[in-house]
Design a protein around this motif. Structure first.
Motif, short mmCIF file in Angstrom:
data_model
loop_
_atom_site.label_atom_id
_atom_site.label_comp_id
_atom_site.label_asym_id
_atom_site.label_seq_id
_atom_site.Cartn_x
_atom_site.Cartn_y
_atom_site.Cartn_z
N ILE A 60 0.84 -1.20 0.00
CA ILE A 60 0.00 0.00 0.00
C ILE A 60 0.88 1.25 0.00
O ILE A 60 0.64 2.18 -0.76
CB ILE A 60 -0.96 0.00 1.21
CG1 ILE A 60 -1.97 -1.14 1.09
CG2 ILE A 60 -1.69 1.35 1.32
CD1 ILE A 60 -2.74 -1.43 2.37
N LEU A 61 1.90 1.26 0.84
CA LEU A 61 2.80 2.41 0.90
C LEU A 61 3.48 2.64 -0.46
O LEU A 61 3.66 3.78 -0.89
CB LEU A 61 3.86 2.21 1.99
CG LEU A 61 3.34 2.21 3.43
CD1 LEU A 61 4.44 1.77 4.39
CD2 LEU A 61 2.81 3.58 3.82
N ALA A 62 3.82 1.55 -1.15
CA ALA A 62 4.44 1.66 -2.47
C ALA A 62 3.46 2.24 -3.48
O ALA A 62 3.82 3.14 -4.25
CB ALA A 62 4.94 0.29 -2.92
N LEU A 63 2.24 1.76 -3.48
CA LEU A 63 1.24 2.29 -4.41
C LEU A 63 1.00 3.78 -4.18
O LEU A 63 0.76 4.53 -5.12
CB LEU A 63 -0.09 1.53 -4.25
CG LEU A 63 -0.12 0.11 -4.80
CD1 LEU A 63 -1.40 -0.59 -4.35
CD2 LEU A 63 -0.01 0.12 -6.31
N GLY A 99 11.82 1.34 -4.15
CA GLY A 99 11.94 1.59 -5.58
C GLY A 99 10.73 2.32 -6.14
O GLY A 99 10.86 3.20 -6.99
N GLN A 100 9.55 1.96 -5.68
CA GLN A 100 8.34 2.62 -6.16
C GLN A 100 8.21 4.03 -5.59
O GLN A 100 7.73 4.93 -6.28
CB GLN A 100 7.10 1.80 -5.83
CG GLN A 100 6.93 0.63 -6.78
CD GLN A 100 5.57 0.00 -6.64
OE1 GLN A 100 5.41 -0.97 -5.92
NE2 GLN A 100 4.60 0.57 -7.32
N ILE A 101 8.63 4.22 -4.35
CA ILE A 101 8.59 5.56 -3.77
C ILE A 101 9.53 6.47 -4.55
O ILE A 101 9.19 7.61 -4.85
CB ILE A 101 8.93 5.52 -2.26
CG1 ILE A 101 7.80 4.84 -1.49
CG2 ILE A 101 9.18 6.93 -1.73
CD1 ILE A 101 8.12 4.57 -0.03
N GLY A 102 10.70 5.96 -4.87
CA GLY A 102 11.62 6.69 -5.74
C GLY A 102 12.33 7.86 -5.11
O GLY A 102 12.91 8.68 -5.80
#
Length: 135
Positions: A63-66, A96-99
């Motif tokens: 969820i945090l990544a999304l 990686g998704q947070i970037g």
């Protein structure tokens, strides 16, 4: 899942508690629902990264990544040595998704993990968040 369509403030905490459901299908639906919520406070999710079964932690990380929640970096650093390989691998994916460039030191630490799965996820996440290239 009928609650998932409601955007009332009281629904979020109920859905977060439902992440403990043993059904991967139910957790998957909750993850995609909460990942798309506009005003879900990050503070509701972060406590679920402590003292929970591994699959609850993984769901919260997804969820945090999304949501690309850069505010979660401090909480991620607190669980970076989690005993579960899938949790550590998901931390790398989440970073990686947070970037955020602030997550790079955590990814570098995960590059030294004992699990090749975690190291591979950290390499991929670093590719997404920095100019570093691995050959």
């Amino acid at each position: 899942m009928a609650l998932a369509g409601l955007r009332q403030p009281w629904v979020g905490p109920i859905l977060i508690e439902a992440l403990a459901d043993p059904s991967e299908e139910i957790r998957g639906k909750i993850i995609s629902c909460l990942g798309a919520w506009d005003n879900l406070p990050c503070e509701w999710l972060l406590p679920k990264l402590r003292n929970q079964p591994w699959y609850v932690k993984v769901a919260v990380l997804q969820i945090l990544a999304l949501r690309k929640e850069a505010r979660a970096l401090g909480a991620l650093s607190m669980i970076i040595n989690d005993p579960n390989i899938e949790v550590r691998r998901q931390i790398a994916c989440c970073l990686g998704q947070i970037g955020s460039s602030e997550g790079i030191p955590l990814l570098v630490k995960l590059l030294k993990d004992s699990s090749p799965y975690v190291r591979l996820a950290a390499e991929e996440a670093l590719r997404r968040t920095s100019r570093l290239r691995f050959t």
